[in-house]
Enzyme design. Structure first.
Site, PDB file in Angstrom:
ATOM      1  CD  GLU A  92      -1.570  -2.290   1.307  1.00 35.75           C
ATOM      2  OE1 GLU A  92      -0.501  -2.632   2.230  1.00 35.75           O
ATOM      3  OE2 GLU A  92      -2.311  -2.654   0.854  1.00 35.75           O
ATOM      4  CG  HIS A 147     -11.660  -7.532   5.908  1.00 40.49           C
ATOM      5  ND1 HIS A 147     -11.435  -8.351   6.407  1.00 40.49           N
ATOM      6  CD2 HIS A 147     -11.294  -7.791   4.467  1.00 40.49           C
ATOM      7  CE1 HIS A 147     -10.568  -8.842   6.232  1.00 40.49           C
ATOM      8  NE2 HIS A 147     -10.088  -8.625   4.632  1.00 40.49           N
TER       9      HIS A 147
END
Lengths: 369, 408
Positions: A103, A173
């Site tokens: 990322e 999540h």
């Protein structure tokens, strides 16, 4: 058991309220509303589902957005939420490509590309994974224009990430990290509530001359169904939208929680005779202080709600500004109904989320203050 | 007579591979079996090492049966989890480990229970090998009170003494593992830390930070990359500039190991453990393995690889079959014995699944901070943040020697 029932009732009402939005509020888009996008025809079986996705389809002909490219983990085959399905075939693999699992690298790379003039659309697979890139966003992207005296900027960078609770996401999540980024001058943070908003706001973000983070409520990828106009259109950033006018309480939220708030407003009207004004903030940073304050001046009561933990959540910022601007107009303390200060739980999610019952209680308290 | 029958059944077993032998002889005495055999194992590729793990591995009958049992249990448990997930009894995220059992079994066979282990989210196999029962694992997956984390963790957050999970964020467990190794070094307890990660995580920056610190301070850490060829949906060739993951440690020695052979894994890990314990510092191992399922239950696993490929690995390199065939062809066990073990494991897994399905859910009142639930509905709570206590706390030795290195 009751909690489970609450949870399910929160979910079940989604489809009803959302489809109403499409036909009512956006009739100005006219005939285009009813024509499904051409890409739908090739997959008649999944046609209905296809219409629901926040599928980003930039107009291929006008290049007002410059040469753009999309990259991120697994975007080539369509992405884990099928947001980029078909784009690689349509635009080629040099414009839609996968990155390795990094990322920090993805965002850093995007910043560099944007600085050099390309329109970079980076996808972070889940907002929960954005933290390795936090340094790049806060220290590089946000400060580029300022530190170079406007010689360079990475305004053509847009970062997209699925955001918010989904029912079974648990710790990694389901997070809503908008508050972390709201604390960073130099970027814009935008959260849509529905497909029509998503398209308009995303195109605005891409066109905007500042680096933008676009959080997409992941639960709405499948739950939200709307007729979205085919041609490109933008919805202005930093403008809150009043979805429903009211006179007694102002309800402010964004993303998925809007749909909860609409139910709460209906409940309040029915059970308490209270008229609620529902406002979708849309852009978290910079946020539309004027609309909110004007509304609070009118109603005198404010309820802010979000899924993120309450301490340091964005509701705190709104609350602070509103009490500064509208102190004498307040009839009751500003109420915040948010997630608890714990990591996002796995099986305790129904207890954790700020559901309509908690919001309703808060309204009752404010009315009776 | 009995010996002749055994010879005949042996021959028949080897020819047909299966049931003919079983019909000829009903019971065999254990004295017929070879108690120990030596097997050739694949040579490991080496990086920055003069010598590597041995080329031969000794296996006793008991060890073989134990490894078989461990691997078969993990296999059946994962398949049961798959079934329960499809029945929506397990929800959330579920990353299955079938195909990679040799890694977990081989590593556990070569380290001590007092050594430490940390891995990423594909953790059910390690949770089992580190001592958690099948019941507790399945109950944790279904969110029941009887689960190892009381139902609050789910698939990715299972812990046990000396097993630190179970981590959702890719690569984030590697610096943690290096830290655990540091604690071992501090305590001078001759323990080490096995830090596992995948081929996808191998491209994370924080790994290289950990490699640097571990090598600089000679931490007793075995970094193990379980290379199952795919980082979610991306093959290693498309994700990594260099797919020689055992070389990625650069200044750290590395070994590439056949991760489908439990003996190869065991010998390599033993070698690595000796390396660490002798004070030579960290070592990197790459286990070349394969997962039959997709990345998680929402991934069918065939959009980025062919079914033929999966089938080929299943038939040619399945870890459980390989061990079984080795033992059978060396007369170390009988087909019926394996069958008995299979039946027993199936029963245990079935019972565990029952327990996991009908057990009561995690109690909100007992598990969250009590004052959390007494909050009024409006306004949100002003409570203390929930602190998750570690399952195993490393007690720092009060008499510890402060390291003399001024750079620390």
């Amino acid at each position: 058991m009751a909690a489970a029932a609450r949870f399910f009732s929160r979910r079940a009402n989604f489809k009803l309220s959302l489809s109403a939005v499409g036909t009512g509020a956006h009739s100005s888009f006219g005939a285009a509303l009813l024509k499904p996008s051409p890409n739908c025809n090739s997959r008649t079986k999944t046609q209905r589902r296809h219409a629901a996705h926040f599928t980003f389809q930039p107009d291929p002909v006008p290049t007002q957005y410059g040469e753009w490219f999309i990259f991120g983990e697994d975007v080539a085959f369509g992405g884990v939420f099928r947001c980029t399905v078909g784009l690689r075939d349509k635009y080629g693999k040099d414009r839609v490509f996968n990155t390795p699992l990094c990322e920090q690298g993805i965002v850093g790379f995007g910043i560099g590309a944007a600085v050099a003039g390309a329109t970079a659309i980076a996808e972070i697979q889940f907002a929960d994974y954005i933290y390795p890139a936090f340094d790049q966003i806060v220290n590089e992207a946000a400060k580029y224009r300022y530190r170079s005296g406007n010689l360079f900027d990475c305004g053509s960078l847009t970062i997209r990430a699925p955001w918010g609770c989904v029912g079974h996401g648990s710790l990694y999540h389901s997070q809503s990290p908008e508050a972390f980024f709201a604390h960073c001058p130099g970027i814009k943070v935008v959260i849509p509530r529905s497909p029509v908003q998503a398209k308009g706001l995303l195109l605005s973000c891409i066109a905007d001359k500042n680096p933008c983070i676009f959080f997409e409520p992941k639960i709405l990828y499948r739950a939200a169904v709307e007729q979205v106009p085919e041609e490109p259109y933008t919805i202005p950033l930093s403008q809150a939208e009043i979805l429903q006018e009211g006179s007694d309480v102002t309800l402010v939220t964004w993303g998925t929680q809007i749909h909860v708030m609409k139910e709460v407003a209906a409940m309040a009207q029915e059970k308490l005779g209270v008229s609620c004004e529902v406002i979708d903030l849309q852009t978290i940073l910079p946020w539309d202080t004027e609309t909110i304050c004007k509304s609070v001046v009118k109603t005198g009561r404010l309820l802010i709600s979000h899924e993120a933990p309450i301490t340091g959540g964005f509701a705190a910022e709104i609350s602070s500004t509103v009490q500064e601007e509208c102190f004498l107009n307040l009839e009751a303390p500003i109420s915040r109904v948010c997630g608890y200060d714990t990591p996002f739980p796995h099986i305790f999610e129904p207890f954790y989320i700020p559901d309509k019952w908690k919001c309703f209680e808060a309204i009752k308290k404010m009315i009776n203050y | 007579m009995k010996t002749m029958l055994s010879i005949i059944s042996n021959a028949l077993c080897r020819m047909t591979g299966r049931n003919a032998g079983a019909r000829v002889v009903v019971s065999r005495s254990f004295a017929d079996f070879t108690p120990q055999a030596t097997f050739d194992i694949k040579k490991c590729d080496l990086h920055q090492l003069e010598e590597g793990p041995p080329l031969k591995a000794e296996l006793t009958r008991d060890q073989g049966l134990q490894y078989y049992r461990t691997m078969q249990t993990v296999r059946r448990m994962e398949l049961k989890a798959d079934q329960l997930y499809k029945q929506k009894i397990i929800r959330g995220f579920c990353h299955l480990y079938d195909g990679q059992e040799a890694c977990a079994a081989g590593i556990e066979a070569s380290i001590n229970p007092t050594d430490h282990l940390i891995t990423a989210y594909r953790a059910h196999g390690y949770t089992y090998t580190r001592g958690v029962s099948i019941k507790e694992i399945l109950a944790e997956l279904t969110g029941r009170k009887g689960g190892v984390a009381k139902g609050k963790g789910g698939s990715m957050h299972m812990y046990a003494p000396h097993f630190y999970g179970g981590n959702g964020i890719v690569g984030a467990q590697v610096p943690l593992g290096a830290g655990i190794a540091l604690a071992c070094q501090y305590q001078g307890n001759n323990q080490l830390c096995v830090t596992l990660y995948g081929d996808g995580a191998a491209n994370q920056g924080q790994l290289f930070e950990s490699f640097n610190m571990a090598a600089l301070w000679k931490l007793p850490c075995i970094f193990i990359c379980e290379n199952n060829k795919y980082g979610m949906g991306t093959s290693v060739e498309r994700a990594s500039a260099s797919i020689d993951y055992y070389k990625r440690g650069d200044f750290i020695p590395g070994i590439r190991v056949d991760g489908m052979d439990v003996l190869c894994v065991r010998e390599a890990t033993k070698f690595a453990a000796d390396h660490c314990r002798s004070g030579k510092g960290p070592i990197v191992m790459e286990l070349q393995t394969y997962r039959y399922h997709g990345h998680s239950m929402s991934d069918p696993g065939v959009s980025y690889r062919t079914r033929e490929e999966i089938q080929e690995v299943r038939t040619k390199s399945d870890p459980i079959s390989m061990l079984k065939e080795r033992m059978l062809s060396n007369n170390m066990a009988s087909v019926e014995e394996f069958k008995e073990i299979d039946v027993d494991i199936r029963k245990q897994v079935e019972e565990a699944a029952q327990f996991a399905t009908i057990g009561s859910r995690a109690a909100a009142g007992g598990s969250l901070q009590p004052h959390l639930l007494q909050q009024p509905a409006a306004g949100g709570p002003r409570d203390e943040p929930l602190v998750q206590t570690q399952v195993c706390q490393l007690d720092l030795n009060p008499n510890l020697q402060i390291h003399s290195d001024p750079d620390r």
